[in-house]
Enzyme design. Sequence first.
Site, PDB file in Angstrom:
ATOM      1  N   LYS A 138       0.809  -1.213   0.000  1.00 36.96           N
ATOM      2  CA  LYS A 138       0.000   0.000   0.000  1.00 36.96           C
ATOM      3  C   LYS A 138       0.844   1.266   0.000  1.00 36.96           C
ATOM      4  O   LYS A 138       0.400   2.321  -0.462  1.00 36.96           O
ATOM      5  CB  LYS A 138      -0.938   0.005   1.210  1.00 36.96           C
ATOM      6  CG  LYS A 138      -2.043  -1.042   1.136  1.00 36.96           C
ATOM      7  CD  LYS A 138      -2.961  -0.957   2.337  1.00 36.96           C
ATOM      8  CE  LYS A 138      -4.081  -1.982   2.256  1.00 36.96           C
ATOM      9  NZ  LYS A 138      -4.983  -1.912   3.426  1.00 36.96           N
ATOM     10  N   LYS A 195      -7.737 -10.697  -7.996  1.00 35.39           N
ATOM     11  CA  LYS A 195      -8.863 -10.897  -7.093  1.00 35.39           C
ATOM     12  C   LYS A 195      -9.920  -9.821  -7.297  1.00 35.39           C
ATOM     13  O   LYS A 195      -9.607  -8.644  -7.508  1.00 35.39           O
ATOM     14  CB  LYS A 195      -8.361 -10.857  -5.644  1.00 35.39           C
ATOM     15  CG  LYS A 195      -9.411 -11.147  -4.583  1.00 35.39           C
ATOM     16  CD  LYS A 195      -8.776 -11.117  -3.207  1.00 35.39           C
ATOM     17  CE  LYS A 195      -9.803 -11.357  -2.106  1.00 35.39           C
ATOM     18  NZ  LYS A 195      -9.183 -11.286  -0.757  1.00 35.39           N
ATOM     19  N   LYS A 246     -13.356  -4.643  -3.790  1.00 38.26           N
ATOM     20  CA  LYS A 246     -14.180  -3.438  -3.754  1.00 38.26           C
ATOM     21  C   LYS A 246     -13.356  -2.169  -3.876  1.00 38.26           C
ATOM     22  O   LYS A 246     -13.905  -1.089  -4.062  1.00 38.26           O
ATOM     23  CB  LYS A 246     -15.046  -3.405  -2.485  1.00 38.26           C
ATOM     24  CG  LYS A 246     -14.354  -3.300  -1.160  1.00 38.26           C
ATOM     25  CD  LYS A 246     -15.386  -3.503  -0.049  1.00 38.26           C
ATOM     26  CE  LYS A 246     -14.794  -3.400   1.346  1.00 38.26           C
ATOM     27  NZ  LYS A 246     -14.651  -2.011   1.772  1.00 38.26           N
TER      28      LYS A 246
END
Length: 342
Positions: A118, A199, A202
Amino acid sequence: MEQTQVRRERVLSGVQPTGQATLGNYLGAFRQWRTQQEHYDAIFLIVDQHAITVEHSPVALREGTLQMAALLFAIGIDPQRSTVVVQSHVAQHAQLAWLMECTATYGELSRMIQFKEKSKGSAMVRASLFTYPALMAADILLYQTDLVPVGEDQIQHIELTRTVATRFNHAYGEVFVIPRAVIPSVAARVMDLSHPEAKMSKSSSDRQGNIYLLDSDDQIRRKIAKAKTDLFNEVRYVEDDPERAGVRNLLEILAALNDREPKEVASEFQRYGDLKEATADAVVAHLGPIRERYHTLLADRTQLEAWLAIGRERANATASVTLSRAYDAIGYLAPKEARYGD
């Protein structure tokens, strides 16, 4: 003779109130949550404190939190049987997180794979993005959790939680239950329809590859009709073959929705078009009622807030006891006639 009531094992899961929940969230987590409340003392967290480790919109966060609560209730989480609580509504999460930061080491936090991913390429990385595994450990340990259902990408965080809980217990006395990770077996990883090597998420910007829980029936059918398959023209379930990832993904989705094995499902189809149509029918049948109930619940904000208040009261009762024990064990002087977190 009075019988002693046996304590049910406690299960805890959390979800961030950001982005749009997908079919992957439903099959990989939410559907299991609905079942788990029948067998465990279940706590489900809407982790809004984790959501601010990166840039966010305050308005979107506030509305997203209420929307996520409505979605969980629409899926079938019962506010009377389960504890559904917003993380920031229970002050003890942040309070215990500091103790976990004082127990974890810099080396342990720096090895967290999700932090590396991240923070990669970012000019400004918030300190909270580095330390949030300590908050996650506090989330789990605060409720004396036995079981934590997670995806494979979260195993490292559960191992850190176990490490800091064991270290704290050895140093200051037995305060925390040592939790165990549980990985769902079927369709734990639903893949992107357009890019089946990735994957379904959301947080993804690929709207065509994601099936969102609030998509209309027509949107769902169009997305599945355009799903990537392969050039083999043969419906077979083959594990670990990247060239067959698209068909494998459709088979796993259909199998999971019908509680069957993918290989068994594959034997019933010869054409990709028929497989896509059956998969679309199954997804629409499952998500349609959820979408309708969601919109009904979201229209009654007073009821949603009342259910969240019930969750906050239950969560606070357990959290305050755990925090008091942890503060006492570590040597804090307790305030007179008060509970920590009040």
